[in-house]
Design an enzyme around this catalytic site. Structure first.
Site, PDB file in Angstrom:
ATOM      1  N   ASP A 100      21.411 -17.226   2.469  1.00  0.00           N
ATOM      2  CA  ASP A 100      21.011 -17.861   1.199  1.00  0.00           C
ATOM      3  C   ASP A 100      20.874 -16.873   0.042  1.00  0.00           C
ATOM      4  OD1 ASP A 100      18.843 -16.662   2.377  1.00  0.00           O
ATOM      5  OD2 ASP A 100      17.420 -18.254   1.869  1.00  0.00           O
TER       6      ASP A 100
ATOM      7  N   GLU B 282      13.243  -3.939   8.717  1.00  0.00           N
ATOM      8  CA  GLU B 282      14.270  -3.017   8.184  1.00  0.00           C
ATOM      9  C   GLU B 282      13.931  -1.583   8.582  1.00  0.00           C
ATOM     10  OE1 GLU B 282      12.569  -5.278   6.478  1.00  0.00           O
ATOM     11  OE2 GLU B 282      14.014  -6.691   5.611  1.00  0.00           O
TER      12      GLU B 282
END
Ligand code: UDP
Ligand code: MN
Length: 316
Positions: A175, A261
Site C-alpha cells: 500500500d 528493520e
C-alpha cells in the site's frame, strides 16, 4: 550639355536589376545553406540524445535485477492496492516481484491478478501464526506485520537464485507509493543503501537525517531513536549477496515493536557506516508510507441481511 540616350539609361537600369537579382539569389541561397547547416547541427545534436537514451535503456536492461518482496493479505482493498502497485512496477526494467500471500493457500484472486499483471513474478504463500495475527479491531502497531511472508520470500531467493547472481533486495509493502526514480537509485547500491520514507514514524519523513558524500551520518526519528536502524521497511535496499553470506538474517515475530528493520539489517552485519545515502543525499522523498483507508461495507451488509446481496460473480 551632353544628353544621355534613353537606351543607355534603360541598359543601366536593366544592369542594376540584374545585379540586384543576382545579389538576392546569392544571399537567399547563402541563407538557405546557413539554415541547412544549422538544421543539420540540430539533427545531429538530437540524434546524440536519442542514441544516449537508447544506450541508457539498453544499459538498464543489462543492470542487475531488483528482487522485491511484497507481503499481501485478503481485504476489500487488496486488488486495488495490488493494481496500483503493479502498474508502477510495469515501468521498472529488470524487476522480479516476489508476492507472498498471508494465507494457507494461494487465493484465486491473487493468482488471476498476477497472471494478468504483465510483470515477472513469483507467487508464494505463508500464513501468519494465529497468535500473531491482527484482529479487525486491533490497532495496526500491536503485532509485527509481514514477518512470515518476508521470511518466505527470503528463503525463496536463497533457494532459487545462484549466490553469484548480481541483484538487489527491496521490501515493498503493497500500500505504499513509489517514485520511479527510486528504482534507479536502488540499482546504484554497492552493499546497502538508505533514503528517507515520507509520512513515516508520525513525521513528515523518517530515516537518514544528515548525509554527506554518499554516506548516512545520522538518523532522523522521534520514536525510539536508540534503534540501530530507525527506518521504515521501504527505506533501504541491500545487495543480495548479503543474503547468502548471512543465511540466518530474517524476521521474527518476537522482535519488539519498531525493531523489525533493525533486526534484519543487524542480522546482515550492517551498521550505519555501511549505509550508502541515496535520493540526493537523502533530501528527496521517493517513497511514501501511504495507507489505504479500510473500505466501509455497512450498506453491503444491510443488503445481505435483506436477502438482496450484490452480484457474487463481480470481483472487487
Ligand atoms: N500484511 C500481511 N498480513 C497482515 C497484515 C499486513 O501480509 O495480517 C502485509 C500488508 O499487505 C503489507 C505489509 O504486510 O504489504 C505491511 O502491512 P501494513 O501495510 O498493514 O502495515 P503498516 O502500513 O501499517 O505498517
Ligand atoms: Mn502499509
Amino acid at each position: 550639355m551632353k544628353v544621355i540616350p534613353i537606351y543607355s539609361l534603360r541598359l543601366l537600369l536593366t544592369l542594376n536589376l540584374v545585379v540586384l537579382l543576382v545579389y538576392c539569389i546569392l544571399t537567399l541561397t547563402c541563407d538557405n545553406e546557413k539554415q541547412i547547416k544549422k538544421l543539420k547541427k540540430e539533427v545531429s545534436y538530437l540524434q546524440d540524445i536519442i542514441d544516449g537514451e537508447n544506450e541508457k535503456s539498453v544499459n538498464e536492461e543489462l543492470l542487475p535485477t531488483i528482487y522485491a518482496i511484497t507481503p499481501t493479505y485478503a481485504r476489500w482493498t487488496q486488488k486495488a492496492d495490488l493494481t496500483r502497485l503493479s502498474q508502477t512496477l510495469l515501468h521498472v526494467k529488470n524487476f522480479h516481484w516476489i508476492v507472498v500471500e498471508d494465507a494457507d493457500r494461494k487465493t484465486l484472486l491473487v493468482t488471476k491478478f498476477l497472471s494478468n499483471c504483465g510483470l515477472k513474478y513469483t507467487h508464494l504463500n505463508a500464513k501468519t501464526d494465529q497468535n500473531f495475527k491482527l484482529k479487525d479491531s486491533d490497532p495496526n502497531w500491536l503485532m509485527p506485520r509481514g514477518v512470515a511472508q518476508r521470511n518466505t520470500g527470503l528463503t525463496w531467493i536463497r533457494n532459487n537464485i545462484s549466490p553469484q547472481t548480481e541483484g538487489y533486495l527491496y521490501f515493498m509493502d503493497d500500500d505504499n507509493t513509489y517514485d520511479l526514480q527510486l528504482f534507479k537509485e536502488i540499482r546504484t547500491t554497492q552493499l546497502a543503501s538508505a533514503w528517507p520514507v515520507g509520512l513515516s514514524g508520525g513525521l513528515k519523513f523518517e530515516g537518514p537525517g544528515f548525509c554527506k558524500d554518499g554516506k548516512v551520518l545520522s538518523w532522523y526519528t522521534a520514536w525510539k531513536p536508540e534503534r540501530p536502524f530507525p527506518i521504515d521497511m521501504a527505506g533501504f535496499a541491500v545487495n543480495i549477496k548479503l543474503l547468502f553470506q548471512y543465511k540466518e538474517a530474517g524476521f521474527s515475530n518476537a522482535t519488539p515493536r519498531g525493531y523489525l528493520e533493525s533486526h534484519f539489517l543487524t542480522g546482515l552485519h550492517l551498521t550505519i557506516n555501511d549505509m550508502e545515502a541515496k535520493a540526493n543525499q537523502c533530501t528527496d522523498i521517493l517513497v511514501w508510507h501511504t495507507r489505504t483507508e479500510k473500505a466501509k461495507m455497512k450498506q453491503e451488509d444491510k443488503l445481505i441481511k435483506l436477502g438482496k446481496p450484490s452480484n457474487p460473480n463481480i470481483e472487487v
